[in-house]
Design an enzyme around this catalytic site. Structure first.
Site, mmCIF file in Angstrom:
data_model
loop_
_atom_site.group_PDB
_atom_site.id
_atom_site.type_symbol
_atom_site.label_atom_id
_atom_site.label_comp_id
_atom_site.label_asym_id
_atom_site.label_seq_id
_atom_site.Cartn_x
_atom_site.Cartn_y
_atom_site.Cartn_z
ATOM 1 N N PRO A 2 0.832 -1.217 0.000
ATOM 2 C CG PRO A 2 -0.873 -1.600 1.544
ATOM 3 C CD PRO A 2 0.438 -2.149 1.067
ATOM 4 C CB CYS A 3 1.463 3.691 -2.596
ATOM 5 S SG CYS A 3 -0.122 4.190 -3.311
#
Length: 492
Positions: free
Chosen positions: A106-107
């Site tokens: 997840p960014c």
């Protein structure tokens, strides 16, 4: 034991077996789709979003012996260990099963664009550092130790290189060095690999040291001029690359004689003309994401459009699904008057003009600040501050690639307004999928917002395909040389 496990995998791959992939944080399967097309086998995945996990299961068949409901089940990589996953899917001992460990971690915790919002919500100046998602890479490294892959691939936003002054990919590489891998990381722009989108992302690749090959990255297949701002963003992201002993690989630069990047018009023009949102909103409300419409009759179909229609395993006939758009009647007239490439400040000027025109049509003319004046203004003018949201709106430029698609599309797709003013709308779910290089036969579970969110979160399949093909080429050359050495090492 660690050495023997990886040698056995290398030996199997050297005999011609397809590398077997476990992907963490798989989303709906953008990276998996590209790796599968390159020649990898998809053995397992972990995704905690139930809708994205459902999409993955719709598009990828489970391995032989794995039950469909287990294949489609959402899982949290924190709560689900590698051994738990193998047991749940009925696989053998986990360290022997997977040759490749992939992850699109997840960014949101790393992206600078979301840090101010996180601060405002939590009241914590260091909220982005304290976001649990920022620590998932450590959990990923635990999976590495459990799985013992011979190939590792990680994707994330460039800002992971400068996470509050800390270069996380460099830390990951140093840890992987200690675990017996050769590692490299760099930035790749999807537009350089045939995707009609300017999307810059960090990729990290690692190979088992026995291969004797330091990872490199695919050469660009297309040329494009980076828009203003990209060089500055790169400079910030690359600020903490070590001067010595760095694992950073120079960013691949397109050759001058390459074909130009795929433009949005070439990518989308054969998809259905959509006008129901303003002609008959009821019809748009009744339409489902799975409803299909025929392609437009269109001469000169682009090579890109042909590829999206004919992707092996995802071929379509004369129609496709995903033709949902947002119903935002206040803004249709603004969309119609905006020029290609225009952003929110220009949209706001247009809205003020429309408001003035509407006022002039009133008789008697409403007094400023009156109930009718406020009513009219609210029906014409968006409420957003242009100083705070200069890029909130953007109209696609037909002769250039799109801007980056993000998961925020699930809440607001105004960042991608269709260039065709006659249609006066934002892009549809299928158009977003095309811009991300998902083939037309790829299906998305859930409703419109979930479809947009899954697409924005995904790795572009065409980019993953380029990386997968390059990795197989590197591995093939190395394994051909190593067969005798592997057999000798096993005997020892």
């Amino acid at each position: 034991m660690m050495r023997a496990t990886r040698l056995a995998k290398l030996n199997r791959m050297a005999d011609g077996s397809s590398p077997r992939v476990l992907e963490l944080c798989s989303g709906c399967g953008g990276m998996s789709l590209g790796l599968q097309a390159a020649g990898f086998s998809l053995l397992a995945h972990v995704e905690n979003d139930p809708v994205a996990a459902a999409s993955y299961a719709i598009n990828f068949s489970p391995p032989v012996g794995v039950e469909k409901d287990r294949w489609a089940a959402p899982r949290d990589m924190i709560e689900c260990s590698a051994s738990d996953l193998a047991e749940d899917l009925g696989l053998a001992e986990v360290s022997g099963e997977f040759d490749v460990l992939a992850a699109g971690l997840p960014c949101q915790a790393f992206a600078r664009i979301g840090r101010s919002k996180l601060r405002s919500v939590t009241g914590d100046e260091d909220a982005f550092r304290n976001d649990p998602r920022a620590r998932l890479y450590r959990r990923f490294l635990e999976y590495v130790e459990a799985v013992q892959p011979v190939v590792i691939i990680i994707e994330n936003v460039p800002d992971i290189l400068n996470f509050g002054g800390h270069n996380i990919p460099e830390e990951i590489c140093q840890t992987l060095d200690e675990l017996g891998y050769h590692t490299s990381y760099t930035l790749l722009n999807a537009a350089f690999y045939g995707v009609p989108q300017m999307r810059e992302r960090l990729f990290l690749i690692a190979y088992d040291r026995s291969i004797g090959q330091r990872p490199t990255f695919p050469d660009p297949t297309h040329a494009a001029e980076l828009p203003s701002g990209y060089e500055g963003a790169r400079t910030v992201a690359l600020k903490y690359i070590p001067a010595e002993n760095s694992h950073f690989h120079p960013i691949p630069i397109p050759a001058a004689d390459l074909p130009g990047a795929v433009a949005t018009k070439a990518a989308l023009s054969d998809l259905p003309y959509i006008s129901e949102h303003y002609r008959d909103p009821g019809e748009m409300r009744r339409r489902k994401l799975t409803d299909k419409l025929p392609y437009r009759s269109f001469s000169g179909l682009s090579a890109y459009a042909k590829r999206m229609r004919a992707w092996k395993g995802f071929e379509t006939g004369g129609e496709t699904d995903g033709h949902l758009v947002r119903l935002t009647p206040r803004d249709f007239a603004i969309f119609r008057r905006m020029r290609a490439g225009a952003d929110y400040p220009r949209a706001l000027q247009i809205a003020e003009t429309i408001f003035a025109e509407r006022l002039a049509q009133e008789s008697p003319r409403p007094r400023k600040g009156s109930k009718r004046w406020i009513e009219l203004r609210n029906s014409c003018v968006p409420p957003y501050d242009p100083d705070k949201f200069p890029n909130k709106w953007w109209k696609l430029e037909p002769t250039f690639p799109s801007r980056t698609l993000t998961a925020h599309l699930g809440k607001d797709s105004y960042s991608h307004i269709h260039w065709d003013s006659r249609q006066q709308r934002v892009i549809s779910v299928r158009e977003a999928a095309r811009l991300q290089s998902f083939p037309d036969g790829f299906r998305f579970a859930g409703a419109m917002n979930a479809g947009f969110r899954q697409i924005g979160n995904a790795v572009p399949p065409l980019l993953a395909l380029s990386i997968g093909c390059h990795m197989l080429s590197q591995l093939g050359s190395a394994l051909g040389r190593l067969t005798d050495d592997i057999e000798g090492a096993e005997a020892a």
